[in-house]
Write a protein that holds these residues in place. Structure first.
Motif, PDB file in Angstrom:
ATOM      1  N   PRO A  89       0.789  -1.232   0.000  1.00 56.19           N
ATOM      2  CA  PRO A  89       0.000   0.000   0.000  1.00 56.19           C
ATOM      3  C   PRO A  89       0.817   1.276   0.000  1.00 56.19           C
ATOM      4  CG  PRO A  89       0.176  -0.843   2.221  1.00 56.19           C
ATOM      5  CD  PRO A  89       0.910  -1.813   1.360  1.00 56.19           C
ATOM      6  N   ARG A  90       2.153   1.208   0.124  1.00 58.34           N
ATOM      7  CA  ARG A  90       2.926   2.436   0.266  1.00 58.34           C
ATOM      8  C   ARG A  90       4.287   2.288  -0.404  1.00 58.34           C
ATOM      9  NH1 ARG A  90       0.905   6.109   3.620  1.00 58.34           N
ATOM     10  NH2 ARG A  90       2.036   8.089   3.761  1.00 58.34           N
TER      11      ARG A  90
ATOM     12  N   HIS B  16       8.014   4.848  -1.632  1.00 56.33           N
ATOM     13  CA  HIS B  16       8.724   6.127  -1.582  1.00 56.33           C
ATOM     14  C   HIS B  16       9.482   6.292  -2.888  1.00 56.33           C
ATOM     15  CE1 HIS B  16      10.948   9.536   0.224  1.00 56.33           C
ATOM     16  NE2 HIS B  16      11.905   9.126  -0.599  1.00 56.33           N
TER      17      HIS B  16
ATOM     18  N   THR C  82      -2.027   2.748  -4.097  1.00 53.13           N
ATOM     19  CA  THR C  82      -0.692   2.920  -3.541  1.00 53.13           C
ATOM     20  C   THR C  82      -0.476   4.388  -3.190  1.00 53.13           C
ATOM     21  OG1 THR C  82       0.189   1.122  -4.902  1.00 53.13           O
ATOM     22  CG2 THR C  82       1.774   2.607  -3.891  1.00 53.13           C
ATOM     23  N   THR C  83      -0.066   4.639  -1.960  1.00 53.12           N
ATOM     24  CA  THR C  83       0.336   5.981  -1.543  1.00 53.12           C
ATOM     25  C   THR C  83       1.837   6.113  -1.759  1.00 53.12           C
ATOM     26  OG1 THR C  83      -1.400   6.058   0.145  1.00 53.12           O
ATOM     27  CG2 THR C  83       0.404   7.640   0.362  1.00 53.12           C
ATOM     28  N   VAL C  84       2.231   7.160  -2.457  1.00 56.48           N
ATOM     29  CA  VAL C  84       3.641   7.377  -2.782  1.00 56.48           C
ATOM     30  C   VAL C  84       4.110   8.659  -2.102  1.00 56.48           C
ATOM     31  CG1 VAL C  84       5.306   7.801  -4.615  1.00 56.48           C
ATOM     32  CG2 VAL C  84       3.453   6.167  -4.984  1.00 56.48           C
ATOM     33  N   ASP C  85       5.077   8.531  -1.205  1.00 57.90           N
ATOM     34  CA  ASP C  85       5.708   9.698  -0.608  1.00 57.90           C
ATOM     35  C   ASP C  85       6.824  10.168  -1.526  1.00 57.90           C
ATOM     36  OD1 ASP C  85       4.264   9.780   1.945  1.00 57.90           O
ATOM     37  OD2 ASP C  85       5.245   7.857   2.305  1.00 57.90           O
TER      38      ASP C  85
ATOM     39  N   ALA D 252       2.606  13.730  -0.850  1.00 56.67           N
ATOM     40  CA  ALA D 252       2.181  12.342  -0.993  1.00 56.67           C
ATOM     41  C   ALA D 252       1.176  12.268  -2.134  1.00 56.67           C
ATOM     42  CB  ALA D 252       1.563  11.829   0.302  1.00 56.67           C
TER      43      ALA D 252
ATOM     44  N   LEU E  81      -1.559   9.666  -4.377  1.00 55.78           N
ATOM     45  CA  LEU E  81      -2.378   8.463  -4.235  1.00 55.78           C
ATOM     46  C   LEU E  81      -2.772   7.968  -5.614  1.00 55.78           C
ATOM     47  CD1 LEU E  81      -3.741   6.532  -2.222  1.00 55.78           C
ATOM     48  CD2 LEU E  81      -5.766   8.004  -2.313  1.00 55.78           C
TER      49      LEU E  81
ATOM     50  N   GLN F   2      -7.891  11.045   1.865  1.00 58.52           N
ATOM     51  CA  GLN F   2      -8.206   9.688   2.299  1.00 58.52           C
ATOM     52  C   GLN F   2      -9.195   9.735   3.448  1.00 58.52           C
ATOM     53  OE1 GLN F   2      -4.138   8.099   2.799  1.00 58.52           O
ATOM     54  NE2 GLN F   2      -4.677   6.574   1.272  1.00 58.52           N
TER      55      GLN F   2
ATOM     56  N   GLU G 213      -7.023   3.614   4.940  1.00 57.79           N
ATOM     57  CA  GLU G 213      -5.722   3.513   4.279  1.00 57.79           C
ATOM     58  C   GLU G 213      -5.596   2.263   3.420  1.00 57.79           C
ATOM     59  OE1 GLU G 213      -3.178   5.656   4.388  1.00 57.79           O
ATOM     60  OE2 GLU G 213      -4.113   7.108   5.706  1.00 57.79           O
ATOM     61  N   LYS G 214      -6.289   1.185   3.814  1.00 56.11           N
ATOM     62  CA  LYS G 214      -6.148  -0.074   3.087  1.00 56.11           C
ATOM     63  C   LYS G 214      -7.409  -0.432   2.310  1.00 56.11           C
ATOM     64  CE  LYS G 214      -2.735  -1.983   6.307  1.00 56.11           C
ATOM     65  NZ  LYS G 214      -2.373  -3.114   7.187  1.00 56.11           N
TER      66      LYS G 214
END
Length: 494
Positions: A178-179, A181, A201-204, A221, A223, A473, A477-478
């Motif tokens: 789910p995440r 970087h 997918t959350t991308v920092d 971030a 999404l 969000q 989160e999931k």
């Protein structure tokens, strides 16, 4: 009827090419609802609040409407010779393209008005309860009030790109939900893919941290929904095999629909600085057949009302791109409370509509291919939801895809938001699964957003964040979308 289509009206239409009379369907669509099925699950989308009333409502002076001077009014009967001379000089100063633009508008104005009135009259009764937006009470849509001032800047994607080396990387970045970087450098000039069929997918996004301790805070971030990807690069790189666009389309079973929304140069964009424009003639550098290969596809290009750019696409580029069966549609922007056009239909300084040119790409060597006929002159209404932000029109395009029953793979060029791969249309409800067996999941396609701002509206809204976001969000989160099977993949391989 698709969720984003609120109402459809049918009117008799005369096809000048064939001399036949038929029925043409015109629609009211909900711009915010058109995004929801393709947005990350468990998220709320933020839009600019649409205008409640037309922009040129009469101004009240002492509780009385003050009449505005008509820009194009003819001199009155008691006007002086100087007034007539001024009008003659104004007309003499018109360029050839100005006159052609006026003639084009005059040629479609009656059809636009008839379609507009038919949809307005058909929806008027329901508009009292449901309005003209179609998503006022949807928990997944929120409006940014025009009066509220948000001092935070947008994520400067163009500035970030300028700071990176302009080197195309052929190996895609594959996100693991789910995440993830990514450094700022990893955002640009390479495909970034979320191949998951159900997970966002959350991308920092941050600067490279290998030499910095402790790690600096993320720039932002982002999404990304399932079955999606993006390529952040400019037009000059797209046609090259190294961009990966053609290869990805081939791996997914071919691009079924291409939506192109060029950032046409205009005074409004320059004043607002809402997006970076380009030299329209750079479109000659786009080799669309190289991207689409040997499979027919539906191509839709958003037009400007400037006649020289309209001619460029319709008369020149479509021929070089091997596009046939072309039809011109129009999007009319209406006010949220009244359903009236945001500018009068006869206004000359601003138009309340934008054109859309639609046609079929026919690969070289293709013969006797049966493709749906695209109707001429379709009109669809919706409220605007942000400067230069178009509604998603996939529901309107589906019937004219080369394979309408297929879950389409979508390629959007000059994109500003990365959306989820659409599902196959459900014509009939699925039968209930047999006892002890799971039901067959629907088929789904893939969505690739390409452009130098392809993730602009994927920025997460965070309290205390340094930049303004457009997705929030909802504490999930999931959250996952319902499972589906990519086109071309067997159910057993899921």
């Amino acid at each position: 009827m698709p969720d984003s289509v609120l109402y459809s009206a049918e009117l008799p239409a005369f096809d000048r090419a064939t001399g036949q009379l038929s029925l043409a369907a015109h629609h009211l669509i909900s711009a915010p609802l058109s995004f929801l099925d393709l947005s990350p699950p468990g998220s709320t989308l933020l839009f600019d609040q649409p205008p409640a009333h037309p922009y040129q409502q009469p101004v009240l002076v002492d509780d009385q409407p003050r009449r505005k001077r008509r820009r194009t009014a003819l001199p009155s009967a008691d006007a002086s010779p100087a007034d007539f001379a001024a009008l003659r000089d104004k007309r003499d100063r018109q360029t050839t393209t100005d006159r052609e633009s006026d003639e084009h508008h005059a040629g479609i104005a009656l059809d636009l008005r008839a379609a507009l009135e038919a949809v307005q009259q058909g929806w008027a009764g329901r508009a009292r309860d449901e309005g003209w937006v179609g998503a006022r009470d949807d928990a997944r849509v929120q409006w940014r009030l025009r009066e509220a001032q948000d001092e935070r800047p947008e994520l400067d994607l163009v500035g970030l790109a300028a700071a990176q080396e302009r080197q195309t990387v052929e190996t895609p970045v594959r996100l693991e939900p789910p995440r993830a970087h990514l450094s700022a450098a990893q955002l640009f000039n390479r495909l970034v893919l979320n191949d998951s069929s159900s997970s966002s997918t959350t991308v920092d996004v941050g600067i490279e941290t290998s030499r910095v301790e402790p790690a600096p805070p993320a720039l932002a971030a982002l999404l990304f929904p399932p079955r999606s990807g993006f390529l952040m690069s400019d037009l000059s790189t797209w046609s090259a095999p190294s961009s990966g666009i053609a290869a990805l389309g081939h791996a997914k079973g071919g691009w079924d629909v291409v939506v192109i929304d060029p950032p046409w140069p205009n005074a409004s964009a320059s004043r607002s600085s809402s997006y970076e424009t380009f030299d329209a003639y750079d479109l000659w550098n786009l080799d669309l057949p190289a991207l689409l290969g040997d499979k027919p596809a539906l191509v839709a290009v958003w037009l400007t009302n400037r006649v020289k750019f309209r001619r460029l696409v319709k008369d020149k580029l479509f021929a070089s791109w091997r596009i046939k069966g072309t039809a011109e549609w129009w999007w009319v922007k209406v006010a949220a409370d009244t359903g009236e056009p945001v500018w009068p239909l006869d206004a000359t300084h601003r138009r309340c509509y934008e054109g859309l040119l639609v046609g079929h790409y026919i690969p070289p060597g293709t013969k006797n291919v049966a493709l749906p006929t695209i109707p001429q002159g379709k009109v669809f209404l919706s409220t605007p939801v942000g400067h230069s932000r178009k509604p998603v029109i996939l529901d309107l395009l589906r019937p004219y895809l080369p394979s309408p029953e297929r879950a389409p793979n979508v390629l959007e060029l000059f994109a500003r938001m990365t959306l989820a791969g659409p599902r196959a249309p459900s014509i009939d409800p699925l039968p209930p699964p047999e006892e002890g067996k799971a039901g067959t999941p629907p088929r789904c396609g893939f969505y690739l957003a390409v452009g130098n701002e392809a993730v602009k509206f994927n920025v997460l809204e965070r309290e205390g964040g340094a930049v303004r976001g457009w997705i929030r969000q909802s504490g999930l989160e999931k959250a996952e979308a319902a499972a589906c099977v990519p086109e071309g993949q067997d159910v057993e391989r899921m």
